[in-house]
Design a protein around this motif. Structure first.
Motif, short mmCIF file in Angstrom:
data_model
loop_
_atom_site.label_atom_id
_atom_site.label_comp_id
_atom_site.label_asym_id
_atom_site.label_seq_id
_atom_site.Cartn_x
_atom_site.Cartn_y
_atom_site.Cartn_z
N GLY A 62 0.81 -1.22 0.00
CA GLY A 62 0.00 0.00 0.00
C GLY A 62 0.84 1.27 0.00
N THR A 63 1.87 1.32 0.85
CA THR A 63 2.72 2.51 0.89
C THR A 63 3.56 2.63 -0.38
N GLY A 64 3.93 1.49 -0.97
CA GLY A 64 4.64 1.52 -2.25
C GLY A 64 3.78 2.13 -3.35
N LEU A 65 2.51 1.72 -3.40
CA LEU A 65 1.58 2.29 -4.40
C LEU A 65 1.33 3.77 -4.13
N LEU A 66 1.26 4.13 -2.85
CA LEU A 66 1.07 5.53 -2.50
C LEU A 66 2.25 6.37 -2.99
N GLY A 67 3.47 5.87 -2.80
CA GLY A 67 4.65 6.58 -3.29
C GLY A 67 4.62 6.76 -4.80
N LEU A 68 4.24 5.70 -5.53
CA LEU A 68 4.14 5.79 -6.99
C LEU A 68 3.08 6.81 -7.42
N LEU A 69 1.96 6.82 -6.70
CA LEU A 69 0.90 7.77 -7.02
C LEU A 69 1.37 9.20 -6.82
N LEU A 70 2.10 9.45 -5.74
CA LEU A 70 2.57 10.81 -5.46
C LEU A 70 3.65 11.24 -6.45
N ILE A 71 4.49 10.29 -6.88
CA ILE A 71 5.48 10.60 -7.92
C ILE A 71 4.76 10.99 -9.21
N SER A 72 3.72 10.24 -9.56
CA SER A 72 2.95 10.55 -10.77
C SER A 72 2.30 11.92 -10.67
N LEU A 73 1.76 12.25 -9.51
CA LEU A 73 1.13 13.55 -9.31
C LEU A 73 2.16 14.67 -9.46
N PHE A 74 3.34 14.46 -8.93
CA PHE A 74 4.41 15.45 -9.07
C PHE A 74 4.78 15.68 -10.53
N LEU A 75 4.93 14.58 -11.29
CA LEU A 75 5.29 14.70 -12.70
C LEU A 75 4.19 15.38 -13.51
N VAL A 76 2.95 15.03 -13.23
CA VAL A 76 1.83 15.65 -13.93
C VAL A 76 1.79 17.15 -13.66
N ASN A 77 2.02 17.50 -12.38
CA ASN A 77 2.00 18.92 -12.02
C ASN A 77 3.16 19.68 -12.66
N GLN A 78 4.34 19.03 -12.76
CA GLN A 78 5.50 19.67 -13.37
C GLN A 78 5.28 19.92 -14.86
N ASP A 79 4.60 19.01 -15.52
CA ASP A 79 4.35 19.14 -16.96
C ASP A 79 3.10 19.96 -17.28
N SER A 80 2.49 20.53 -16.22
CA SER A 80 1.29 21.37 -16.39
C SER A 80 0.16 20.63 -17.11
N LEU A 81 -0.01 19.36 -16.77
CA LEU A 81 -1.06 18.55 -17.40
C LEU A 81 -2.32 18.47 -16.53
N VAL A 82 -2.35 19.29 -15.47
CA VAL A 82 -3.46 19.20 -14.53
C VAL A 82 -4.75 19.75 -15.15
N ASN A 83 -5.81 18.94 -15.06
CA ASN A 83 -7.16 19.39 -15.43
C ASN A 83 -8.15 18.74 -14.50
N GLU A 84 -9.43 19.01 -14.70
CA GLU A 84 -10.45 18.51 -13.78
C GLU A 84 -10.45 16.98 -13.72
N ASN A 85 -10.32 16.32 -14.87
CA ASN A 85 -10.33 14.85 -14.89
C ASN A 85 -9.14 14.27 -14.14
N ILE A 86 -7.97 14.87 -14.34
CA ILE A 86 -6.77 14.40 -13.65
C ILE A 86 -6.92 14.55 -12.14
N ILE A 87 -7.47 15.69 -11.70
CA ILE A 87 -7.67 15.93 -10.27
C ILE A 87 -8.59 14.88 -9.68
N PHE A 88 -9.69 14.57 -10.39
CA PHE A 88 -10.64 13.56 -9.93
C PHE A 88 -9.99 12.19 -9.85
N ILE A 89 -9.23 11.83 -10.86
CA ILE A 89 -8.60 10.51 -10.91
C ILE A 89 -7.65 10.33 -9.72
N PHE A 90 -6.81 11.34 -9.48
CA PHE A 90 -5.86 11.24 -8.37
C PHE A 90 -6.57 11.23 -7.02
N ALA A 91 -7.66 11.99 -6.90
CA ALA A 91 -8.41 12.01 -5.64
C ALA A 91 -9.00 10.64 -5.34
#
Length: 412
Positions: free
Chosen positions: A83-112
Protein backbone atom coordinates in the motif's frame (compact mmCIF):
# COMPACT_ATOMS: atom_id res chain seq x y z
CA UNK A 1 10.41 -13.89 20.96
CA UNK A 2 12.59 -11.03 19.74
CA UNK A 3 12.07 -9.04 22.91
CA UNK A 4 10.86 -9.71 26.40
CA UNK A 5 7.31 -8.91 27.43
CA UNK A 6 8.11 -5.85 29.56
CA UNK A 7 10.06 -4.06 26.84
CA UNK A 8 7.72 -5.02 24.01
CA UNK A 9 5.94 -1.69 23.79
CA UNK A 10 9.24 0.19 23.36
CA UNK A 11 10.74 -2.21 20.84
CA UNK A 12 12.36 -1.16 17.56
CA UNK A 13 9.37 -2.66 15.73
CA UNK A 14 6.87 -0.45 17.57
CA UNK A 15 9.02 2.68 17.06
CA UNK A 16 9.28 1.97 13.31
CA UNK A 17 5.58 1.24 13.08
CA UNK A 18 4.37 4.36 14.92
CA UNK A 19 6.85 6.52 12.99
CA UNK A 20 5.38 5.23 9.73
CA UNK A 21 1.87 5.94 11.04
CA UNK A 22 2.82 9.54 11.84
CA UNK A 23 4.14 9.96 8.30
CA UNK A 24 1.02 8.50 6.69
CA UNK A 25 -1.39 10.62 8.75
CA UNK A 26 0.62 13.77 7.91
CA UNK A 27 0.71 12.85 4.21
CA UNK A 28 -3.07 12.65 4.28
CA UNK A 29 -3.28 16.19 5.74
CA UNK A 30 -0.69 17.55 3.32
CA UNK A 31 -2.43 16.00 0.33
CA UNK A 32 -5.75 17.58 1.35
CA UNK A 33 -4.17 21.05 1.64
CA UNK A 34 -2.29 20.66 -1.66
CA UNK A 35 -5.47 19.51 -3.35
CA UNK A 36 -7.33 22.62 -2.17
CA UNK A 37 -4.44 24.81 -3.33
CA UNK A 38 -4.24 23.06 -6.70
CA UNK A 39 -7.97 23.33 -7.41
CA UNK A 40 -8.34 26.94 -6.32
CA UNK A 41 -5.27 28.05 -8.30
CA UNK A 42 -6.19 26.16 -11.46
CA UNK A 43 -9.99 26.58 -11.52
CA UNK A 44 -11.14 28.61 -8.52
CA UNK A 45 -14.26 26.42 -8.39
CA UNK A 46 -15.79 25.71 -4.97
CA UNK A 47 -18.15 23.21 -6.61
CA UNK A 48 -15.20 21.27 -8.05
CA UNK A 49 -13.49 21.31 -4.66
CA UNK A 50 -16.52 19.86 -2.86
CA UNK A 51 -16.97 17.26 -5.63
CA UNK A 52 -13.33 16.19 -5.41
CA UNK A 53 -13.49 15.92 -1.61
CA UNK A 54 -16.55 13.69 -2.01
CA UNK A 55 -14.76 11.63 -4.67
CA UNK A 56 -11.95 11.04 -2.16
CA UNK A 57 -14.34 9.70 0.47
CA UNK A 58 -16.63 7.56 -1.70
CA UNK A 59 -14.01 4.86 -2.52
CA UNK A 60 -13.85 3.97 1.18
CA UNK A 61 -17.33 2.48 0.99
CA UNK A 62 -16.22 0.00 -1.69
CA UNK A 63 -12.54 -0.46 -0.84
CA UNK A 64 -12.73 -0.98 2.94
CA UNK A 65 -14.50 -4.40 2.92
CA UNK A 66 -12.16 -5.67 0.18
CA UNK A 67 -9.06 -4.31 1.91
CA UNK A 68 -9.92 -6.20 5.11
CA UNK A 69 -10.17 -9.47 3.18
CA UNK A 70 -6.94 -8.63 1.36
CA UNK A 71 -5.20 -7.96 4.68
CA UNK A 72 -6.31 -11.32 6.12
CA UNK A 73 -5.34 -13.27 3.01
CA UNK A 74 -2.04 -11.58 2.11
CA UNK A 75 -0.80 -10.62 5.57
CA UNK A 76 -0.79 -7.37 7.51
CA UNK A 77 2.71 -6.12 6.83
CA UNK A 78 2.73 -7.21 3.19
CA UNK A 79 -0.44 -5.15 2.76
CA UNK A 80 1.18 -2.13 4.40
CA UNK A 81 4.33 -2.46 2.30
CA UNK A 82 2.39 -2.82 -0.97
CA UNK A 83 0.00 0.00 0.00
CA UNK A 84 2.72 2.51 0.89
CA UNK A 85 4.64 1.52 -2.25
CA UNK A 86 1.58 2.29 -4.40
CA UNK A 87 1.07 5.53 -2.50
CA UNK A 88 4.65 6.58 -3.29
CA UNK A 89 4.14 5.79 -6.99
CA UNK A 90 0.90 7.77 -7.02
CA UNK A 91 2.57 10.81 -5.46
CA UNK A 92 5.48 10.60 -7.92
CA UNK A 93 2.95 10.55 -10.77
CA UNK A 94 1.13 13.55 -9.31
CA UNK A 95 4.41 15.45 -9.07
CA UNK A 96 5.29 14.70 -12.70
CA UNK A 97 1.83 15.65 -13.93
CA UNK A 98 2.00 18.92 -12.02
CA UNK A 99 5.50 19.67 -13.37
CA UNK A 100 4.35 19.14 -16.96
CA UNK A 101 1.29 21.37 -16.39
CA UNK A 102 -1.06 18.55 -17.40
CA UNK A 103 -3.46 19.20 -14.53
CA UNK A 104 -7.16 19.39 -15.43
CA UNK A 105 -10.45 18.51 -13.78
CA UNK A 106 -10.33 14.85 -14.89
CA UNK A 107 -6.77 14.40 -13.65
CA UNK A 108 -7.67 15.93 -10.27
CA UNK A 109 -10.64 13.56 -9.93
CA UNK A 110 -8.60 10.51 -10.91
CA UNK A 111 -5.86 11.24 -8.37
CA UNK A 112 -8.41 12.01 -5.64
CA UNK A 113 -10.17 8.67 -6.18
CA UNK A 114 -6.87 6.76 -6.30
CA UNK A 115 -5.54 8.49 -3.18
CA UNK A 116 -8.78 7.81 -1.32
CA UNK A 117 -8.75 4.17 -2.45
CA UNK A 118 -5.14 3.52 -1.42
CA UNK A 119 -5.71 5.23 1.94
CA UNK A 120 -8.76 3.05 2.54
CA UNK A 121 -6.77 -0.07 1.63
CA UNK A 122 -4.04 0.77 4.15
CA UNK A 123 -6.22 1.86 7.07
CA UNK A 124 -7.51 -1.57 8.31
CA UNK A 125 -4.00 -3.02 8.11
CA UNK A 126 -2.62 -0.22 10.30
CA UNK A 127 -4.96 -1.07 13.15
CA UNK A 128 -4.74 -4.83 12.50
CA UNK A 129 -0.99 -4.58 13.07
CA UNK A 130 -1.39 -3.34 16.65
CA UNK A 131 -2.43 -6.66 18.27
CA UNK A 132 0.26 -8.47 16.24
CA UNK A 133 2.97 -6.08 17.40
CA UNK A 134 1.86 -5.45 20.96
CA UNK A 135 -0.09 -8.44 22.20
CA UNK A 136 -2.89 -8.14 24.75
CA UNK A 137 -0.86 -6.50 27.50
CA UNK A 138 -0.18 -3.24 25.65
CA UNK A 139 -3.25 -3.01 23.40
CA UNK A 140 -4.92 -0.15 25.27
CA UNK A 141 -1.71 1.88 25.45
CA UNK A 142 -0.94 1.24 21.76
CA UNK A 143 -4.41 2.31 20.66
CA UNK A 144 -4.10 5.46 22.76
CA UNK A 145 -0.85 6.23 20.93
CA UNK A 146 -2.61 5.75 17.58
CA UNK A 147 -5.43 8.03 18.74
CA UNK A 148 -2.85 10.62 19.83
CA UNK A 149 -1.05 10.40 16.47
CA UNK A 150 -4.31 10.68 14.54
CA UNK A 151 -5.63 13.65 16.52
CA UNK A 152 -2.19 15.28 16.59
CA UNK A 153 -1.95 15.04 12.80
CA UNK A 154 -5.43 16.53 12.50
CA UNK A 155 -4.43 19.50 14.68
CA UNK A 156 -0.87 20.09 13.48
CA UNK A 157 -1.08 18.65 9.95
CA UNK A 158 -3.01 21.52 8.30
CA UNK A 159 -0.69 24.12 9.88
CA UNK A 160 2.41 22.20 8.76
CA UNK A 161 0.92 21.63 5.32
CA UNK A 162 0.04 25.32 4.94
CA UNK A 163 3.61 26.29 5.90
CA UNK A 164 5.10 23.83 3.38
CA UNK A 165 2.81 24.98 0.57
CA UNK A 166 3.64 28.62 1.29
CA UNK A 167 7.40 28.13 1.63
CA UNK A 168 8.13 25.33 -0.85
CA UNK A 169 5.31 25.61 -3.44
CA UNK A 170 5.73 22.72 -5.91
CA UNK A 171 8.53 21.21 -3.81
CA UNK A 172 5.85 20.00 -1.40
CA UNK A 173 5.12 17.13 -3.80
CA UNK A 174 8.62 15.57 -3.63
CA UNK A 175 8.50 16.03 0.16
CA UNK A 176 5.40 13.83 0.17
CA UNK A 177 7.12 11.31 -2.10
CA UNK A 178 10.15 11.10 0.21
CA UNK A 179 7.82 10.73 3.19
CA UNK A 180 5.90 7.87 1.56
CA UNK A 181 9.16 6.10 0.64
CA UNK A 182 10.35 6.51 4.24
CA UNK A 183 7.13 4.92 5.52
CA UNK A 184 7.61 2.11 2.99
CA UNK A 185 11.07 1.27 4.34
CA UNK A 186 9.91 1.55 7.95
CA UNK A 187 7.19 -1.04 7.29
CA UNK A 188 9.76 -3.19 5.49
CA UNK A 189 11.95 -2.98 8.58
CA UNK A 190 9.11 -4.32 10.70
CA UNK A 191 7.67 -6.84 8.25
CA UNK A 192 10.93 -8.47 7.25
CA UNK A 193 11.86 -9.58 10.76
CA UNK A 194 11.53 -13.30 11.27
CA UNK A 195 9.17 -12.88 14.21
CA UNK A 196 6.81 -10.70 12.16
CA UNK A 197 6.87 -13.14 9.24
CA UNK A 198 5.96 -16.04 11.49
CA UNK A 199 3.00 -14.12 12.95
CA UNK A 200 1.83 -13.11 9.48
CA UNK A 201 1.94 -16.75 8.34
CA UNK A 202 -0.17 -17.77 11.33
CA UNK A 203 -2.55 -14.94 10.46
CA UNK A 204 -2.79 -16.12 6.84
CA UNK A 205 -3.33 -19.78 7.71
CA UNK A 206 -6.15 -18.80 10.06
CA UNK A 207 -7.79 -16.69 7.34
CA UNK A 208 -8.31 -19.74 5.15
CA UNK A 209 -10.31 -21.64 7.78
CA UNK A 210 -13.85 -22.59 6.89
CA UNK A 211 -16.67 -20.83 8.68
CA UNK A 212 -14.66 -17.68 9.44
CA UNK A 213 -17.64 -15.35 9.22
CA UNK A 214 -19.73 -17.89 11.10
CA UNK A 215 -17.29 -17.47 13.98
CA UNK A 216 -17.90 -13.73 13.80
CA UNK A 217 -21.68 -14.15 13.80
CA UNK A 218 -21.44 -16.36 16.88
CA UNK A 219 -20.21 -13.34 18.88
CA UNK A 220 -23.30 -11.11 19.18
CA UNK A 221 -21.48 -8.62 21.41
CA UNK A 222 -18.97 -7.97 18.61
CA UNK A 223 -21.71 -7.38 16.05
CA UNK A 224 -23.58 -5.14 18.48
CA UNK A 225 -20.47 -3.04 19.09
CA UNK A 226 -19.96 -2.56 15.35
CA UNK A 227 -23.59 -1.49 14.94
CA UNK A 228 -23.25 0.81 17.94
CA UNK A 229 -20.20 2.57 16.50
CA UNK A 230 -22.03 2.98 13.16
CA UNK A 231 -24.97 4.74 14.84
CA UNK A 232 -22.62 6.76 17.06
CA UNK A 233 -20.70 8.04 14.04
CA UNK A 234 -23.87 8.83 12.11
CA UNK A 235 -24.98 10.99 15.05
CA UNK A 236 -21.60 12.71 15.52
CA UNK A 237 -19.85 13.23 12.16
CA UNK A 238 -22.59 15.09 10.28
CA UNK A 239 -23.69 17.35 13.17
CA UNK A 240 -20.02 18.15 13.79
CA UNK A 241 -18.94 18.96 10.24
CA UNK A 242 -22.22 20.48 9.03
CA UNK A 243 -23.68 21.76 12.32
CA UNK A 244 -20.58 23.42 13.82
CA UNK A 245 -20.52 26.23 11.18
CA UNK A 246 -24.13 27.05 12.12
CA UNK A 247 -23.27 27.04 15.84
CA UNK A 248 -20.29 29.33 15.15
CA UNK A 249 -22.39 31.70 13.08
CA UNK A 250 -25.10 31.91 15.74
CA UNK A 251 -23.02 32.00 18.93
CA UNK A 252 -19.41 33.06 18.27
CA UNK A 253 -18.28 36.65 17.80
CA UNK A 254 -16.12 35.74 14.80
CA UNK A 255 -19.11 34.18 13.07
CA UNK A 256 -18.79 31.21 10.76
CA UNK A 257 -14.99 31.62 10.75
CA UNK A 258 -15.06 30.27 14.32
CA UNK A 259 -16.01 26.85 12.91
CA UNK A 260 -12.36 25.75 12.86
CA UNK A 261 -11.98 26.72 16.52
CA UNK A 262 -14.84 24.44 17.46
CA UNK A 263 -13.20 21.58 15.57
CA UNK A 264 -9.83 22.34 17.17
CA UNK A 265 -11.30 22.36 20.69
CA UNK A 266 -12.98 19.00 20.04
CA UNK A 267 -9.72 17.61 18.66
CA UNK A 268 -7.79 18.95 21.64
CA UNK A 269 -10.14 17.11 23.99
CA UNK A 270 -9.63 13.86 22.08
CA UNK A 271 -5.86 14.42 22.12
CA UNK A 272 -5.78 14.87 25.90
CA UNK A 273 -8.02 11.86 26.53
CA UNK A 274 -5.74 9.73 24.34
CA UNK A 275 -2.89 10.45 26.77
CA UNK A 276 -5.17 9.88 29.77
CA UNK A 277 -6.60 6.54 28.61
CA UNK A 278 -3.14 5.29 27.67
CA UNK A 279 -2.04 5.63 31.29
CA UNK A 280 -5.18 4.09 32.76
CA UNK A 281 -5.15 0.63 34.26
CA UNK A 282 -5.82 -2.04 31.63
CA UNK A 283 -9.38 -3.36 31.75
CA UNK A 284 -10.92 -6.58 30.58
CA UNK A 285 -13.41 -6.51 27.70
CA UNK A 286 -16.54 -6.45 29.85
CA UNK A 287 -15.30 -3.50 31.91
CA UNK A 288 -14.27 -1.64 28.76
CA UNK A 289 -17.70 -2.16 27.18
CA UNK A 290 -19.45 -0.75 30.25
CA UNK A 291 -17.11 2.26 30.33
CA UNK A 292 -17.72 2.87 26.61
CA UNK A 293 -21.48 2.84 27.19
CA UNK A 294 -21.32 5.21 30.19
CA UNK A 295 -19.08 7.62 28.26
CA UNK A 296 -21.47 7.45 25.29
CA UNK A 297 -24.43 8.14 27.58
CA UNK A 298 -22.79 11.30 28.97
CA UNK A 299 -21.69 12.30 25.46
CA UNK A 300 -25.27 11.96 24.22
CA UNK A 301 -26.55 14.19 27.03
CA UNK A 302 -23.97 16.90 26.28
CA UNK A 303 -24.66 16.62 22.54
CA UNK A 304 -28.38 17.05 23.18
CA UNK A 305 -28.25 20.27 25.19
CA UNK A 306 -25.08 22.28 24.42
CA UNK A 307 -26.50 24.02 21.33
CA UNK A 308 -29.29 25.60 23.40
CA UNK A 309 -26.72 27.79 25.17
CA UNK A 310 -25.67 31.13 23.71
CA UNK A 311 -22.63 31.34 26.00
CA UNK A 312 -19.30 30.94 24.22
CA UNK A 313 -17.73 29.49 27.37
CA UNK A 314 -20.46 26.87 27.83
CA UNK A 315 -20.23 25.82 24.18
CA UNK A 316 -16.43 25.54 24.25
CA UNK A 317 -16.42 23.55 27.50
CA UNK A 318 -19.19 21.28 26.18
CA UNK A 319 -17.46 20.39 22.92
CA UNK A 320 -14.12 20.01 24.72
CA UNK A 321 -15.78 17.51 27.06
CA UNK A 322 -17.38 15.80 24.07
CA UNK A 323 -13.91 15.48 22.53
CA UNK A 324 -12.57 13.96 25.76
CA UNK A 325 -15.36 11.38 25.79
CA UNK A 326 -14.95 10.58 22.10
CA UNK A 327 -11.23 9.99 22.60
CA UNK A 328 -11.88 7.54 25.44
CA UNK A 329 -14.60 5.76 23.44
CA UNK A 330 -12.40 5.43 20.35
CA UNK A 331 -9.42 3.94 22.22
CA UNK A 332 -11.47 1.52 24.32
CA UNK A 333 -13.64 0.52 21.39
CA UNK A 334 -10.69 -0.38 19.15
CA UNK A 335 -8.99 -2.23 22.02
CA UNK A 336 -12.15 -4.22 22.80
CA UNK A 337 -12.75 -5.10 19.14
CA UNK A 338 -9.16 -6.32 18.80
CA UNK A 339 -9.52 -8.42 21.97
CA UNK A 340 -12.77 -10.03 20.81
CA UNK A 341 -11.82 -10.73 17.20
CA UNK A 342 -10.21 -14.06 16.18
CA UNK A 343 -6.71 -13.42 14.78
CA UNK A 344 -7.62 -14.70 11.31
CA UNK A 345 -10.53 -12.22 11.06
CA UNK A 346 -8.92 -9.09 12.43
CA UNK A 347 -8.39 -7.45 9.02
CA UNK A 348 -11.99 -7.91 7.96
CA UNK A 349 -13.36 -6.74 11.30
CA UNK A 350 -11.14 -3.64 11.24
CA UNK A 351 -12.35 -2.87 7.73
CA UNK A 352 -15.98 -3.19 8.87
CA UNK A 353 -15.23 -0.93 11.82
CA UNK A 354 -13.79 1.81 9.61
CA UNK A 355 -16.64 1.34 7.15
CA UNK A 356 -18.94 2.06 10.12
CA UNK A 357 -16.99 5.24 10.92
CA UNK A 358 -15.15 7.00 8.08
CA UNK A 359 -17.10 5.17 5.39
CA UNK A 360 -20.39 6.56 6.70
CA UNK A 361 -19.33 10.21 6.42
CA UNK A 362 -21.33 10.93 3.23
CA UNK A 363 -24.41 9.25 4.72
CA UNK A 364 -24.09 11.28 7.93
CA UNK A 365 -23.72 14.51 5.94
CA UNK A 366 -26.83 13.70 3.92
CA UNK A 367 -28.94 12.83 6.99
CA UNK A 368 -27.77 16.01 8.74
CA UNK A 369 -28.72 18.10 5.74
CA UNK A 370 -32.21 16.54 5.65
CA UNK A 371 -32.72 17.11 9.39
CA UNK A 372 -31.56 20.73 9.16
CA UNK A 373 -34.01 21.25 6.31
CA UNK A 374 -36.85 19.96 8.50
CA UNK A 375 -35.76 21.19 11.94
CA UNK A 376 -33.54 23.87 13.45
CA UNK A 377 -29.98 23.36 14.67
CA UNK A 378 -31.06 22.77 18.29
CA UNK A 379 -33.39 19.96 17.32
CA UNK A 380 -30.64 18.39 15.19
CA UNK A 381 -28.38 17.99 18.24
CA UNK A 382 -31.29 17.01 20.46
CA UNK A 383 -32.24 14.18 18.08
CA UNK A 384 -28.70 12.92 17.50
CA UNK A 385 -27.72 13.17 21.19
CA UNK A 386 -30.98 11.57 22.27
CA UNK A 387 -30.38 8.59 19.98
CA UNK A 388 -26.89 8.09 21.44
CA UNK A 389 -28.14 8.31 25.04
CA UNK A 390 -31.16 6.07 24.45
CA UNK A 391 -29.10 3.38 22.71
CA UNK A 392 -26.48 3.46 25.49
CA UNK A 393 -29.17 3.06 28.16
CA UNK A 394 -30.83 0.17 26.31
CA UNK A 395 -27.56 -1.75 25.95
CA UNK A 396 -26.59 -1.07 29.57
CA UNK A 397 -29.97 -2.27 30.85
CA UNK A 398 -29.87 -5.34 28.61
CA UNK A 399 -26.35 -6.22 29.75
CA UNK A 400 -27.39 -5.92 33.41
CA UNK A 401 -30.40 -8.19 32.94
CA UNK A 402 -28.53 -10.71 30.77
CA UNK A 403 -25.27 -11.26 32.58
CA UNK A 404 -24.76 -14.64 30.89
CA UNK A 405 -24.64 -12.83 27.56
CA UNK A 406 -21.95 -10.46 28.84
CA UNK A 407 -19.99 -13.34 30.37
CA UNK A 408 -19.51 -14.67 26.83
CA UNK A 409 -17.17 -11.73 26.32
CA UNK A 410 -13.63 -13.04 26.78
CA UNK A 411 -11.24 -11.18 29.04
CA UNK A 412 -8.09 -9.62 27.61
Amino acid sequence: MLINKKSKFLSADSVFFFSACIILFLINQLYSVLQVSLIMKSTGSILLLSSVMTAMVIPRIFILPVSGLFTDKLGIFKTLIIGTGLLGLLLISLFLVNQDSLVNENIIFIFAVLFGGISAAILPALYSAIPVLMGGEHLQKANSVMQFINQGATLIGPLLAGFLVEKTSDKAYPIMVVSAVTAFFLFCGVGCRENRQEKDKAHESGASQQGAFKDLLEQPILILLLLFTAILNLCIIGPQQVGFPVIAMNCLSEGVDGYTRLLSVTGLGALISAVFIGNMKRRDSTQSIHLILWCALILGMIWSIFSYSSSRLVIMVSIFTAGLLLGIINVLFLTTIQQLTPAFLVGRVMSIQFLCSTGLQPVSYMITGVLLDKFNINNLYLISGGIISLLSILILVYSKKNRKWMRRVPSA
